[in-house]
Write an enzyme that holds these catalytic residues in place. Structure first.
Site, PDB file in Angstrom:
ATOM      1  CB  SER A  23      -0.900   0.024   1.239  1.00  0.00           C
ATOM      2  OG  SER A  23      -1.543   1.287   1.384  1.00  0.00           O
ATOM      3  CE1 TYR A  75      -4.319  -2.556   4.544  1.00  0.00           C
ATOM      4  CE2 TYR A  75      -3.605  -0.274   4.308  1.00  0.00           C
ATOM      5  CZ  TYR A  75      -4.017  -1.464   3.744  1.00  0.00           C
ATOM      6  OH  TYR A  75      -4.119  -1.577   2.381  1.00  0.00           O
TER       7      TYR A  75
END
Length: 272
Positions: free
Chosen positions: A153, A167
């Site tokens: 990401s 995350y």
């Protein structure tokens, strides 16, 4: 040399985890359209079966199969590996896409948000790849390596918490793990690369991308002024998995519309 020779995946078998929705679904469709046999697995087996049926109905040169698979535990990974082995003897492409997130403000972020997220997003990526490595090595050659594509990401590239601390940290770990695995697996004709997406429409981002108005607002904060599209993922996957990407390993492709290079204002802006 033609686009067909560069990007065709005829005769290849791929596994896409988390392939029923979002980026995984985008990737699975691209692989099927390029001629691959695509195994789609996620915790929701019925959803995977439904997506496979949709992809098979397109009349594309490839095929899809959907079934349940959980990468959140050792037992789940062992079961998934056994299922893959029951369906194919070799594996040409592995896309580690399954992931979870957890959001809470700083000061309220719970301890349990770390174990769950890191287990799926990092340990799951490593353990599944490790256990499928014999199949990948069996199919890979110097001229045409097997391919592993991990989904990181942009939040793993830039210091952006946005309340999703575990995350973001897990995706930074995925990016670093990608480079380690690329180094260690290159002698075995297996490439390992990663995508570092920005905002795309998915179940995980539904709170911010569920409708056109929300997508426009999110896109307005992206340097390239939009959220990601299906073809943005498709293009990356066909490059990394096709003949045109056979000499690339350890790369992190920033599919984030420029978020990866965002910075503060020019320090001399006011003076100028």
């Amino acid at each position: 040399m033609t686009p067909e020779t560069l990007f065709s995946l005829h005769g290849k078998t791929a596994l896409v985890t988390g392939g029923a929705t979002g980026i995984g679904r985008m990737a699975a469709e691209a692989l099927v359209c390029a001629g691959a046999r695509v195994l789609i697995a996620s915790r929701k087996g019925e959803a995977c079966e439904a997506v496979a049926a949709e992809l098979n109905a397109m009349g594309a040169p490839g095929t899809a199969e959907g079934f349940a698979g959980d990468v959140g535990s050792k037992e789940g990974i062992d079961t998934l590996v056994a299922e893959v082995k029951s369906r194919t003897e070799t594996l040409d492409i592995l896309m580690n896409n399954s992931g979870v997130t957890w959001g809470a403000p700083l000061g309220q972020f719970p301890h349990e948000a770390w174990e769950k997220v890191m287990s799926v997003n990092v340990a799951g990526v490593f353990d599944l790849t490790q256990k499928l490595l014999p199949m990948l090595m069996k199919s890979g050659t110097i001229d045409d390596p097997a391919r592993v594509v991990n989904v990181g990401s942009v939040m793993g590239e830039v210091p952006m918490g946005d309340g999703a601390y575990s995350y973001a940290a897990s995706k930074a770990a995925v990016i670093h793990l990608t480079k380690i695995m690329a180094k260690e697996l290159s002698p075995y004709a297996v490439t390992v690369n990663a995508l570092a997406p920005g905002p795309f429409v998915s179940r995980m981002t539904a709170f911010a991308t569920a409708d056109e108005e929300k997508r426009a607002k999110v896109g307005s904060d992206v340097p390239l002024r939009r959220v990601g599209r299906d073809e943005d993922i498709a293009g990356c996957m066909l490059f990394l998995c096709g003949r045109g990407g056979s000499y690339v390993t350890g790369a992190v492709i920033p599919v984030s519309g420029g978020i990866n290079v965002m910075s503060g204002r020019n320090i001399f802006e006011k003076a100028l």
